[in-house]
Design an enzyme around this catalytic site. Structure first.
Site, mmCIF file in Angstrom:
data_model
loop_
_atom_site.group_PDB
_atom_site.id
_atom_site.type_symbol
_atom_site.label_atom_id
_atom_site.label_comp_id
_atom_site.label_asym_id
_atom_site.label_seq_id
_atom_site.Cartn_x
_atom_site.Cartn_y
_atom_site.Cartn_z
ATOM 1 N N GLU A 26 10.920 -35.085 -65.462
ATOM 2 C CA GLU A 26 11.700 -36.246 -65.171
ATOM 3 C C GLU A 26 11.540 -36.638 -63.686
ATOM 4 O OE1 GLU A 26 14.861 -32.817 -64.917
ATOM 5 O OE2 GLU A 26 13.117 -33.329 -66.248
ATOM 6 N N HIS B 59 14.640 -39.429 -73.358
ATOM 7 C CA HIS B 59 15.060 -38.100 -72.589
ATOM 8 C C HIS B 59 14.692 -38.091 -71.176
ATOM 9 C CE1 HIS B 59 16.538 -33.996 -72.362
ATOM 10 N NE2 HIS B 59 15.423 -33.741 -71.518
ATOM 11 N N GLU B 60 13.533 -38.401 -70.752
ATOM 12 C CA GLU B 60 13.232 -38.431 -69.402
ATOM 13 C C GLU B 60 13.693 -39.512 -68.594
ATOM 14 O OE1 GLU B 60 11.815 -35.641 -68.309
ATOM 15 O OE2 GLU B 60 11.840 -35.124 -70.632
ATOM 16 N N HIS C 185 17.092 -38.697 -67.567
ATOM 17 C CA HIS C 185 17.340 -38.057 -66.376
ATOM 18 C C HIS C 185 17.114 -38.674 -64.912
ATOM 19 C CE1 HIS C 185 17.343 -33.915 -67.741
ATOM 20 N NE2 HIS C 185 16.223 -33.899 -68.513
#
Length: 945
Positions: free
Chosen positions: A311, A344-345, A348
């Site tokens: 990330e 998800h990334e 982050h």
């Protein structure tokens, strides 16, 4: 060489003024007063002393991409503030050549240099102390090699499809402690600073970094200097830069420029990520009520990468299969994977980047939150996928399994050394962290939860936090809610959010709630204990562990009307009483929608009522889908622990003939898979196979055209269900499943058209078909799949092909496959070595071969995965799956003892693997005969009568 483009004097890597700091070397050559004697450091010795705090880095990096001779040279200027008087500078550096003659600390006289190889410290000794409150600039020139280690600043390559030429890429992977492999730095998450990055690269290459390009200046001899805008304040592990000849696609929604990068041959596969990325980013800005703080976002897909993605702030790096999607070649599962990883990334960028944990003990604040939020982002861009429930079931099945081991660890863990940090990137930090947040959301309610998260982000933005800071934000939000609305009705609690959540994050494991009903009185006695699979071997700590458990429940009269997940009451003692329960012939169900992390063991009569309700087609839908999942999983695991008769768990499966939903079947297959492993190496596998065929045959026959991957109107869960039924049906010889799979493969194998262009196998069924064909087709099928693997241009397809190669029955093919995995020249990338090993170790034919490979080549494996030695644990885990005899247990224990040197950095995974083997041996001793007798008695009968 004359003064280089970045303003430092170039020097050969062998020049005497440079000294290598390499952790792996036991002794280092002394140069320029650099000694190998360790310096006494504060406890814990692996942490920076904290007397200096970085404020600003100017990093100049010159990259030489030239195959195996690729390297970099640079200079870092670090502006630091002195927090307390000190006569030394302690920072991190490893695998770098440092020009100690050119090192400067302000105008202070340097009297010597030391290093601590164990803790990767570079120590500069000063004649005169630095003064508290003053600021200084540290200057360090350095050089390093671009290796293939997948850590630090490293090189990767790819083949140009048009020319066949090898092309080189330099990229970074700094999490968790590998920024120090690229440049000397204060490499701890709390040591945040501003970064000014300048990249010097040759013509024909492009560089990118965290921030937008400020200007690019041409230098001598086709060299360019790319100067980037100063970053926001961030941790070293989030710094990133890439030098490549990649192509990119661009979108400019709102205030953020969004670009995706990939090989020219694969750039069209990045369009889906470009489509969903900006939408997810905008959604997060709105959901958190906190703007994304950078003016741009780059996402780049590289072929060699140690994890799925990283990330880095403003420059996310991905392994290709996690960012690229090709509509005609990739399964919809691959599309789901790309969506989830991108979500998800991007999550982050707030959780981890904007607010970072103070130390890796609280890694879950980064990863648990990112897993939780990825579900929201995925659901936003693909609302028909039912992703929140799918994610919950996957997570519950995994955590219920691994967190029932004694070798598990708390969500918030006490790290004893930096070598343990990599090991914490596990299911506990990611998945259990997500599950406790999911539970808290259901307890607090969506709006209170969301506002609490927003408060947390705004309070700690650009800084660091511990989990207590998160609990405080929720507590403050609850007080605000109560002050605004005195009519709010909630289950009374006598504890703070911190007290409740500490019981879930600071303790290992989770509870089982035992329910003993008094049917005449309409009451039930509840007791709680920590659930461990080795129930008879529980310690006193396990028996005394207590959680704050939110108790919700329902019954047939309320099942369709009142499925509130709000807790009716909080259970924080060893026992409690429920009153006002339904009459004798009605079932009771706890933990509505499986919102909290606990198992339930009912009394025998209530189990029978639930089982009967499930088998009644018109009634089974009254039990919510996620509770049907939990009933199946609880029953099998309670039986495994000796708390329930196995016959009861197995009888529950009878209801599945009228179960049409993906998730309950997923739970059933997960538990049948364990029984498959436990019987596979013995005579009991025959009755088990017959039972599975009996169970699956009507389900397989009910599929409309089994090998037609999609039926009009099929949802993603329906497509997944079809695939899992076919996978099991083909593996267990149901009807004509295997025959049809092999026939499809032969059509592909024997066609006259280019098989890399035309593949008649439906994309959703390729994993099933490939494995079955390789298993039955011998060397010709194996070689055909291998050629397709080498020539495929789609990462997700390559993964399926690679996995299928481990399905072979021929021992010599599997031996060759494993040998090839430790050779970079074969085409198997270093990131995939554990994937290859597991595909062999868990196959019927490959277990013994994989075990021999691990036991005889552990030294080679350890060397090959360097510097991420935690990956060795994946090998031990791989062979442990099928180990179930006393001899197996003795062998693995002896292996661990004899090879402690190679396993020390994977101790968490190794402990878990050994415990699993111990449990497998116990299962064989206690339950094997009983279960096989049941299979034998029921294998050929009509299960669904």
């Amino acid at each position: 060489m004359a003064t280089s483009a970045i303003g430092i004097e170039s020097a050969s890597p062998s020049a005497p003024s440079f000294t290598t700091l390499r952790v792996a070397e036991p002794e280092l050559t002394t140069a320029n007063s650099l000694s190998a004697s360790p310096t006494a450091l504060p406890t814990p010795s692996y942490r920076l002393p904290g007397d200096l705090r970085p404020e600003h880095y100017t990093l100049d990096m010159k990259t030489f991409l030239d195959g195996e001779n690729s390297r970099f040279e640079g200079r870092v200027l670090i502006k630091v503030k002195c927090e307390k008087d000190t006569s030394r500078v302690v920072l991190h550096s490893t695998d770098l050549l440092l020009n100690t003659d050119k090192v400067r600390v302000g105008d202070k006289e340097i009297t010597g240099h030391e290093f601590d190889t164990q803790n990767e410290f570079y120590i500069i000794k000063l004649k005169e102390a630095l003064k508290s409150g003053s600021k200084y600039v540290i200057e360090i020139p350095f050089e390093g090699n671009l290796t293939t280690s997948l850590a630090g600043y490293y090189r990767t390559s790819y083949k140009d499809k048009a020319t066949g030429d090898t092309k080189w890429v330099a990229t970074t992977q700094f999490v968790s402690v590998d920024a120090r492999r690229a440049f000397p730095c204060f490499d701890e998450p709390e040591m945040k600073a501003v970064f000014q990055v300048n990249m010097i690269r040759r013509k024909g290459f492009t560089s990118i970094s965290n921030m937008p390009l400020a200007k690019s200046v041409q230098l001598e001899d086709d060299w360019f200097r790319d100067e980037y805008v100063e970053s926001v304040r961030m941790s070293t592990y989030l710094v990133a830069f890439v030098v490549s000849d990649f192509a990119h696609l661009e979108s400019n929604p709102g205030n953020t420029t969004f670009r995706v990068w990939a090989r020219q041959d694969a750039i069209e596969q990045a369009r889906y990520s470009l489509e969903i990325g900006p939408k997810i980013l905008d959604f997060y800005e709105d959901y958190f009520n906190v703007p994304y703080p950078l003016p741009k976002m780059d996402m780049i897909a590289v072929q060699d990468f140690s994890t799925g993605a990283m990330e880095n702030w403003g420059l996310i790096t991905y392994e290709e299969s996690c960012m690229l999607y090709e509509e005609t070649t990739s399964e919809i599962n691959d599309k789901e994977e790309v969506t989830v990883v991108v979500a998800h990334e991007l999550a982050h960028q707030w959780f981890g980047n904007l607010v970072t944990m103070k130390w890796w003990d609280d890694l879950w604040l980064n990863e648990g939150f990112a897993v939780y939020v990825q579900g929201l982002g995925t659901d936003h861009v693909q609302p028909t996928w039912n992703h929140p429930d799918t994610q919950a079931v996957r997570s519950l099945l995994k955590i219920f399994s691994i967190d029932s081991l004694k070798s598990s660890h708390p969500v918030s863990n006490n790290i004893q050394h930096q070598s343990e940090i990599r090991q914490l990137f596990d299911y506990i930090s990611y998945v259990k962290g997500y599950l406790v947040l999911r539970m808290l959301n259901y307890v607090l309610g969506e709006e209170t939860f969301r506002q609490g998260v927003s408060r947390y982000l705004k309070t700690h933005q650009y800084g660091n936090a511990v989990q207590d800071d998160l609990w405080a934000s929720f507590e403050e939000r609850l007080r605000d809610d109560s002050a605004r609305d005195s009519s709010r009705k909630e289950a009374p609690r006598t504890a703070t959010v911190k007290q409740i959540m500490d019981s879930w994050t600071l303790q290992t494991g989770y509870p089982v709630i035992h329910v003993m009903r008094n049917y005449e009185a309409g009451t039930a006695e509840l007791t709680q204990n920590r659930f461990v699979t080795d129930w008879l071997g529980r310690s006193s700590d396990d028996r005394e562990s207590l959680w704050w458990v939110p108790i919700s429940y329902t019954d047939p009269s309320n099942a369709l009307l009142d499925i509130s997940t709000k807790p009716r009451f909080w259970m924080n003692t060893s026992n409690a009483t429920l009153a006002g329960l339904p009459k004798k012939d009605q079932w009771l169900l706890l933990n509505v929608n499986a919102t909290a992390l606990y198992r339930i063991n009912y009394d025998a009569e209530n189990w029978d009522l639930l089982s009967t309700a499930l088998r009644t087609e018109k009634n089974h839908g009254e039990i919510p889908t996620l509770n049907r999942v939990q009933i199946i999983d609880d029953a099998f695991n309670l039986a495994r622990a000796g708390l329930l008769e196995y016959s009861l768990a197995l009888n529950i499966l009878r209801y599945l003939h009228h179960e049409r939903e993906y998730l309950p079947w997923k739970a059933a297959f997960a538990n049948l898979e364990y029984l498959s492993r436990m019987t596979k190496r013995g005579g009991g596998y025959g009755p088990f196979r017959i039972f599975v065929r009996t169970l699956l045959t009507p389900v397989y026959n009910a599929l409309d055209e089994p090998f037609n991957p999609t039926v009009a109107g099929d949802t993603l869960p329906q497509i997944k269900h079809r695939a899992q039924v076919l996978d099991w049906s083909c593996s267990f010889g149901v009807s004509d499943c295997e025959e049809k799979a092999v026939a499809l493969f032969k059509i592909w194998q024997q066609q006259t058209e280019d098989p890399d262009v035309v593949n008649p196998i439906p994309v959703e069924l390729r994993s099933v078909v490939y494995c079955n064909a390789v298993e039955s087709g011998g060397e010709p099928a194996w070689d055909f799949v291998w050629r397709r693997f080498l020539s495929s241009n789609v990462a997700a397809e390559k993964s399926k092909l690679l996995s299928a190669l481990g399905c072979a029955r021929e021992m010599w093919l599997l031996h060759r496959f494993l040998d090839m995995s430790l050779n970079e020249t074969t085409g198997i990338r270093k990131q995939d070595v554990t994937y290859v090993f597991k595909s062999v170790a868990t196959s019927s034919s490959g277990f013994y071969i994989a075990k021999e490979f691990l036991f005889s080549r552990i030294k080679d494996i350890h060397s090959y995965v360097s510097p991420d030695f935690s990956r060795v644990g994946k090998y031990v885990e791989g062979v442990s799956y099928l180990m179930s005899t006393k001899n197996d247990l003795e062998q693995i224990k002896q292996f661990v003892e004899l090879n402690s040197e190679y396993l020390k950095d994977a101790k968490f995974a190794v402990k878990e693997a050994v415990e699993n083997v111990e449990l497998n041996v116990q299962w064989h001793s206690r339950y094997y005969s009983t279960v096989i007798e049941w299979f034998s008695a029921h294998a050929n009968e009509e299960l669904f009568a």
